[in-house]
Design a protein around this motif. Structure first.
Motif, PDB file in Angstrom:
ATOM      1  N   ASP A   1       1.707  -8.528   0.377  1.00 40.25           N
ATOM      2  CA  ASP A   1       1.433  -9.955   0.441  1.00 40.25           C
ATOM      3  C   ASP A   1       0.369 -10.151   1.516  1.00 40.25           C
ATOM      4  O   ASP A   1       0.652 -10.002   2.709  1.00 40.25           O
ATOM      5  CB  ASP A   1       2.743 -10.685   0.789  1.00 40.25           C
ATOM      6  N   ALA A   2      -0.857 -10.437   1.071  1.00 42.90           N
ATOM      7  CA  ALA A   2      -1.980 -10.504   2.012  1.00 42.90           C
ATOM      8  C   ALA A   2      -1.832 -11.700   2.958  1.00 42.90           C
ATOM      9  O   ALA A   2      -2.156 -11.602   4.143  1.00 42.90           O
ATOM     10  CB  ALA A   2      -3.300 -10.579   1.252  1.00 42.90           C
ATOM     11  N   LEU A   3      -1.322 -12.803   2.441  1.00 45.11           N
ATOM     12  CA  LEU A   3      -1.209 -14.021   3.252  1.00 45.11           C
ATOM     13  C   LEU A   3      -0.221 -13.831   4.406  1.00 45.11           C
ATOM     14  O   LEU A   3      -0.489 -14.202   5.540  1.00 45.11           O
ATOM     15  CB  LEU A   3      -0.736 -15.166   2.339  1.00 45.11           C
ATOM     16  N   ARG A   4       0.926 -13.228   4.090  1.00 39.85           N
ATOM     17  CA  ARG A   4       1.945 -13.021   5.136  1.00 39.85           C
ATOM     18  C   ARG A   4       1.777 -11.677   5.817  1.00 39.85           C
ATOM     19  O   ARG A   4       2.524 -11.336   6.736  1.00 39.85           O
ATOM     20  CB  ARG A   4       3.348 -13.146   4.522  1.00 39.85           C
ATOM     21  N   ASN A   5       0.822 -10.890   5.349  1.00 43.25           N
ATOM     22  CA  ASN A   5       0.531  -9.563   5.897  1.00 43.25           C
ATOM     23  C   ASN A   5       1.753  -8.645   5.861  1.00 43.25           C
ATOM     24  O   ASN A   5       2.154  -8.058   6.875  1.00 43.25           O
ATOM     25  CB  ASN A   5      -0.031  -9.660   7.311  1.00 43.25           C
ATOM     26  N   LEU A   6       2.344  -8.524   4.675  1.00 43.35           N
ATOM     27  CA  LEU A   6       3.489  -7.629   4.498  1.00 43.35           C
ATOM     28  C   LEU A   6       2.999  -6.321   3.873  1.00 43.35           C
ATOM     29  O   LEU A   6       2.205  -6.354   2.930  1.00 43.35           O
ATOM     30  CB  LEU A   6       4.532  -8.282   3.586  1.00 43.35           C
ATOM     31  N   PRO A   7       3.445  -5.179   4.390  1.00 46.82           N
ATOM     32  CA  PRO A   7       2.924  -3.893   3.902  1.00 46.82           C
ATOM     33  C   PRO A   7       3.406  -3.531   2.502  1.00 46.82           C
ATOM     34  O   PRO A   7       4.551  -3.810   2.136  1.00 46.82           O
ATOM     35  CB  PRO A   7       3.465  -2.889   4.931  1.00 46.82           C
ATOM     36  N   ALA A   8       2.535  -2.867   1.742  1.00 46.15           N
ATOM     37  CA  ALA A   8       2.877  -2.447   0.375  1.00 46.15           C
ATOM     38  C   ALA A   8       3.686  -1.158   0.381  1.00 46.15           C
ATOM     39  O   ALA A   8       4.366  -0.857  -0.608  1.00 46.15           O
ATOM     40  CB  ALA A   8       1.602  -2.252  -0.439  1.00 46.15           C
ATOM     41  N   VAL A   9       3.586  -0.393   1.467  1.00 46.22           N
ATOM     42  CA  VAL A   9       4.286   0.911   1.521  1.00 46.22           C
ATOM     43  C   VAL A   9       5.046   1.026   2.842  1.00 46.22           C
ATOM     44  O   VAL A   9       4.658   0.411   3.842  1.00 46.22           O
ATOM     45  CB  VAL A   9       3.287   2.099   1.389  1.00 46.22           C
TER      46      VAL A   9
ATOM     47  N   THR B   1     -10.544  -1.819  -5.793  1.00 40.46           N
ATOM     48  CA  THR B   1     -11.521  -0.995  -6.536  1.00 40.46           C
ATOM     49  C   THR B   1     -11.116   0.461  -6.765  1.00 40.46           C
ATOM     50  O   THR B   1     -11.757   1.140  -7.555  1.00 40.46           O
ATOM     51  CB  THR B   1     -12.893  -0.977  -5.815  1.00 40.46           C
ATOM     52  N   SER B   2     -10.093   0.967  -6.056  1.00 41.36           N
ATOM     53  CA  SER B   2      -9.797   2.400  -6.194  1.00 41.36           C
ATOM     54  C   SER B   2      -8.776   2.663  -7.304  1.00 41.36           C
ATOM     55  O   SER B   2      -7.658   2.144  -7.263  1.00 41.36           O
ATOM     56  CB  SER B   2      -9.253   2.955  -4.870  1.00 41.36           C
ATOM     57  N   PRO B   3      -9.120   3.522  -8.293  1.00 45.73           N
ATOM     58  CA  PRO B   3      -8.140   3.853  -9.340  1.00 45.73           C
ATOM     59  C   PRO B   3      -6.974   4.659  -8.769  1.00 45.73           C
ATOM     60  O   PRO B   3      -5.937   4.789  -9.412  1.00 45.73           O
ATOM     61  CB  PRO B   3      -8.957   4.685 -10.340  1.00 45.73           C
ATOM     62  N   TYR B   4      -7.125   5.195  -7.557  1.00 49.88           N
ATOM     63  CA  TYR B   4      -6.044   5.992  -6.951  1.00 49.88           C
ATOM     64  C   TYR B   4      -5.098   5.135  -6.110  1.00 49.88           C
ATOM     65  O   TYR B   4      -4.097   5.636  -5.619  1.00 49.88           O
ATOM     66  CB  TYR B   4      -6.620   7.114  -6.072  1.00 49.88           C
ATOM     67  N   TYR B   5      -5.437   3.858  -5.907  1.00 51.60           N
ATOM     68  CA  TYR B   5      -4.562   3.019  -5.074  1.00 51.60           C
ATOM     69  C   TYR B   5      -3.152   2.882  -5.669  1.00 51.60           C
ATOM     70  O   TYR B   5      -2.158   3.056  -4.953  1.00 51.60           O
ATOM     71  CB  TYR B   5      -5.210   1.642  -4.834  1.00 51.60           C
ATOM     72  N   PRO B   6      -3.009   2.609  -6.986  1.00 49.71           N
ATOM     73  CA  PRO B   6      -1.643   2.519  -7.539  1.00 49.71           C
ATOM     74  C   PRO B   6      -0.855   3.823  -7.348  1.00 49.71           C
ATOM     75  O   PRO B   6       0.343   3.799  -7.072  1.00 49.71           O
ATOM     76  CB  PRO B   6      -1.879   2.228  -9.030  1.00 49.71           C
ATOM     77  N   ALA B   7      -1.555   4.957  -7.450  1.00 50.45           N
ATOM     78  CA  ALA B   7      -0.877   6.250  -7.263  1.00 50.45           C
ATOM     79  C   ALA B   7      -0.439   6.412  -5.806  1.00 50.45           C
ATOM     80  O   ALA B   7       0.650   6.928  -5.521  1.00 50.45           O
ATOM     81  CB  ALA B   7      -1.813   7.389  -7.668  1.00 50.45           C
TER      82      ALA B   7
ATOM     83  N   ALA C   1       3.866   6.895  -1.956  1.00 51.80           N
ATOM     84  CA  ALA C   1       4.110   6.760  -0.508  1.00 51.80           C
ATOM     85  C   ALA C   1       5.601   6.734  -0.126  1.00 51.80           C
ATOM     86  O   ALA C   1       5.980   7.357   0.876  1.00 51.80           O
ATOM     87  CB  ALA C   1       3.387   5.523   0.029  1.00 51.80           C
ATOM     88  N   PRO C   2       6.492   6.047  -0.899  1.00 48.31           N
ATOM     89  CA  PRO C   2       7.898   6.014  -0.475  1.00 48.31           C
ATOM     90  C   PRO C   2       8.551   7.395  -0.381  1.00 48.31           C
ATOM     91  O   PRO C   2       9.333   7.648   0.546  1.00 48.31           O
ATOM     92  CB  PRO C   2       8.569   5.160  -1.555  1.00 48.31           C
ATOM     93  N   SER C   3       8.230   8.315  -1.286  1.00 50.53           N
ATOM     94  CA  SER C   3       8.880   9.628  -1.205  1.00 50.53           C
ATOM     95  C   SER C   3       8.309  10.439  -0.036  1.00 50.53           C
ATOM     96  O   SER C   3       9.029  11.214   0.595  1.00 50.53           O
ATOM     97  CB  SER C   3       8.792  10.379  -2.539  1.00 50.53           C
TER      98      SER C   3
ATOM     99  N   LEU D   1      -3.954  12.426   4.268  1.00 47.69           N
ATOM    100  CA  LEU D   1      -5.010  12.816   3.325  1.00 47.69           C
ATOM    101  C   LEU D   1      -4.895  12.044   2.006  1.00 47.69           C
ATOM    102  O   LEU D   1      -5.904  11.695   1.401  1.00 47.69           O
ATOM    103  CB  LEU D   1      -4.981  14.329   3.095  1.00 47.69           C
ATOM    104  N   ALA D   2      -3.662  11.750   1.581  1.00 45.23           N
ATOM    105  CA  ALA D   2      -3.486  10.946   0.354  1.00 45.23           C
ATOM    106  C   ALA D   2      -4.026   9.532   0.580  1.00 45.23           C
ATOM    107  O   ALA D   2      -4.675   8.956  -0.293  1.00 45.23           O
ATOM    108  CB  ALA D   2      -2.011  10.907  -0.038  1.00 45.23           C
ATOM    109  N   MET D   3      -3.784   8.980   1.781  1.00 51.20           N
ATOM    110  CA  MET D   3      -4.319   7.652   2.101  1.00 51.20           C
ATOM    111  C   MET D   3      -5.859   7.682   2.056  1.00 51.20           C
ATOM    112  O   MET D   3      -6.493   6.812   1.441  1.00 51.20           O
ATOM    113  CB  MET D   3      -3.838   7.221   3.493  1.00 51.20           C
ATOM    114  N   HIS D   4      -6.450   8.706   2.702  1.00 50.23           N
ATOM    115  CA  HIS D   4      -7.919   8.787   2.705  1.00 50.23           C
ATOM    116  C   HIS D   4      -8.455   9.051   1.294  1.00 50.23           C
ATOM    117  O   HIS D   4      -9.536   8.571   0.942  1.00 50.23           O
ATOM    118  CB  HIS D   4      -8.396   9.842   3.706  1.00 50.23           C
ATOM    119  N   ALA D   5      -7.714   9.788   0.473  1.00 50.80           N
ATOM    120  CA  ALA D   5      -8.155  10.029  -0.908  1.00 50.80           C
ATOM    121  C   ALA D   5      -8.245   8.704  -1.674  1.00 50.80           C
ATOM    122  O   ALA D   5      -9.176   8.489  -2.445  1.00 50.80           O
ATOM    123  CB  ALA D   5      -7.197  10.984  -1.610  1.00 50.80           C
TER     124      ALA D   5
END
Ligand code: PMV
Length: 321
Positions: free
Chosen positions: A22-30, A196-202, A207-209, A235-239
């Protein structure tokens, strides 16, 4: 005039946060898990006074306008709303390390600002609500209230301690590879990656595991398991960023040189693993017995400016007036 001075320590994520639910409340996705460091601190004094005509920010001795002042004022506005206060503030903040260079200055900076502003405004908030207050400005700042090992769950308002600093005397070498401010701030870098990154959903799906692996390794004091999981998380984050269009590249040539050197040391039996944030610096996870010799070795690489040996550090604290 009412004032308060706070010292907050920076933290480095072993399981990384990158992306917002949530960008407005700045809640993390992972979910993320960090180590609070004894070295690298921010000391911030906040004073509210009816005589001040506007908010003022002095950062490392220099009066500062623009985006840093705007972000500080936004946090001060939230504090004023909670306290029913109308006075402007003067904020004086000093880092004992380079600001905005991917060395987690926003983590210790916003933690110290939220804590000092709340106290100066007369609010008596615990670390939970303080952490939520800082998180709205910088999610990694939520983790800097607690000492030792700290987690911020996906979508969470507040960070929580996983284990205190005394749990495990790890060492984290902060290898400074360049001077100067970073090119892309983390907020816009994350947003751009998400869009824009196709790897963002991956990244978000996996990330949780990785976080769970990091947390298990911390609780079990298993350095090898922690090192592998933490290096993978970074490295996964930078990828995910490298696959953005255009790519978000925080690596400098010396960043890769240090990464390869740490891998080579590990092949020789040295327990050492890398992590990197939104900047060219490398942080190397190791144990007490290898920290000094590894730091000396890395200082010898051309392009390395400085190596700081950090240990698990304490919680944020208010200084006596
Ligand atoms: O909270 P921010 O906007 O400073 O973002 C921090 C992002 C990373 O440092 C790259 C990762 C992390 O979990 O600290």
């Amino acid at each position: 005039m009412s004032r308060s001075t706070v010292v907050a320590h920076s933290n480095i994520a072993l399981a990384k946060y990158w992306g917002k639910a949530d960008a407005l409340r700045n809640l993390p996705a992972v979910p993320s898990l960090s180590l609070t460091l004894d070295r690298l601190t921010t000391r911030t004094e906040v004073a509210f006074d009816a005589a001040f005509e506007r908010d003022e920010l002095v950062l490392d001795g220099a009066p500062t306008l623009g985006r840093p002042l705007e972000r500080a004022s936004m946090l001060l506005d939230r504090v004023r709303a909670l306290a029913g206060l109308r006075e402007h503030a003067r904020v004086e903040s000093r880092n004992d390390f380079p600001t905005a260079a991917g060395l987690a200055s926003s983590a210790s900076g916003f933690a110290a600002l939220a804590f000092a502003a709340a106290r100066a405004a007369g609010l008596d908030l615990g670390f939970g609500p303080l952490s939520a207050l800082a998180r709205a400005s910088s999610a990694s700042a939520a983790r800097s209230f607690h000492g030792g090992f700290v987690r911020l769950r996906a979508g969470a308002e507040e960070a929580e301690q996983v284990a205190p600093a005394e749990h495990w005397p790890l060492r984290l070498l902060v290898v400074q590879t360049a001077r100067g401010a970073k090119s892309v701030g983390s907020t816009s870098g994350m947003q751009h990656t998400a869009v824009t990154s196709p790897y963002y959903p991956a990244w978000v799906a996996s990330a949780p595991s990785v976080f769970a692996e990091v947390e298990r390794a911390v609780l079990a004091r298993d350095l090898e398991a922690l090192g592998h999981a933490a290096e993978h998380s970074a490295l996964a984050m930078h990828a995910s960023m490298l696959a953005a269009r255009p790519a978000v590249v925080y690596f400098a040539p010396i960043t890769l040189r240090v990464l390869h050197e740490v891998t080579a040391q590990r092949a020789r039996g040295v327990p050492a693993w890398c992590t990197m944030d939104a900047g060219p610096h490398v942080k190397v996870l190791t144990d007490l017995g290898h920290a000094e010799s590894l730091a000396t070795h890395l200082r010898g690489l051309e392009g390395v400016h400085d190596v700081t040996i950090a240990s698990p550090g304490p919680a944020a604290r208010e200084l006596a007036p």
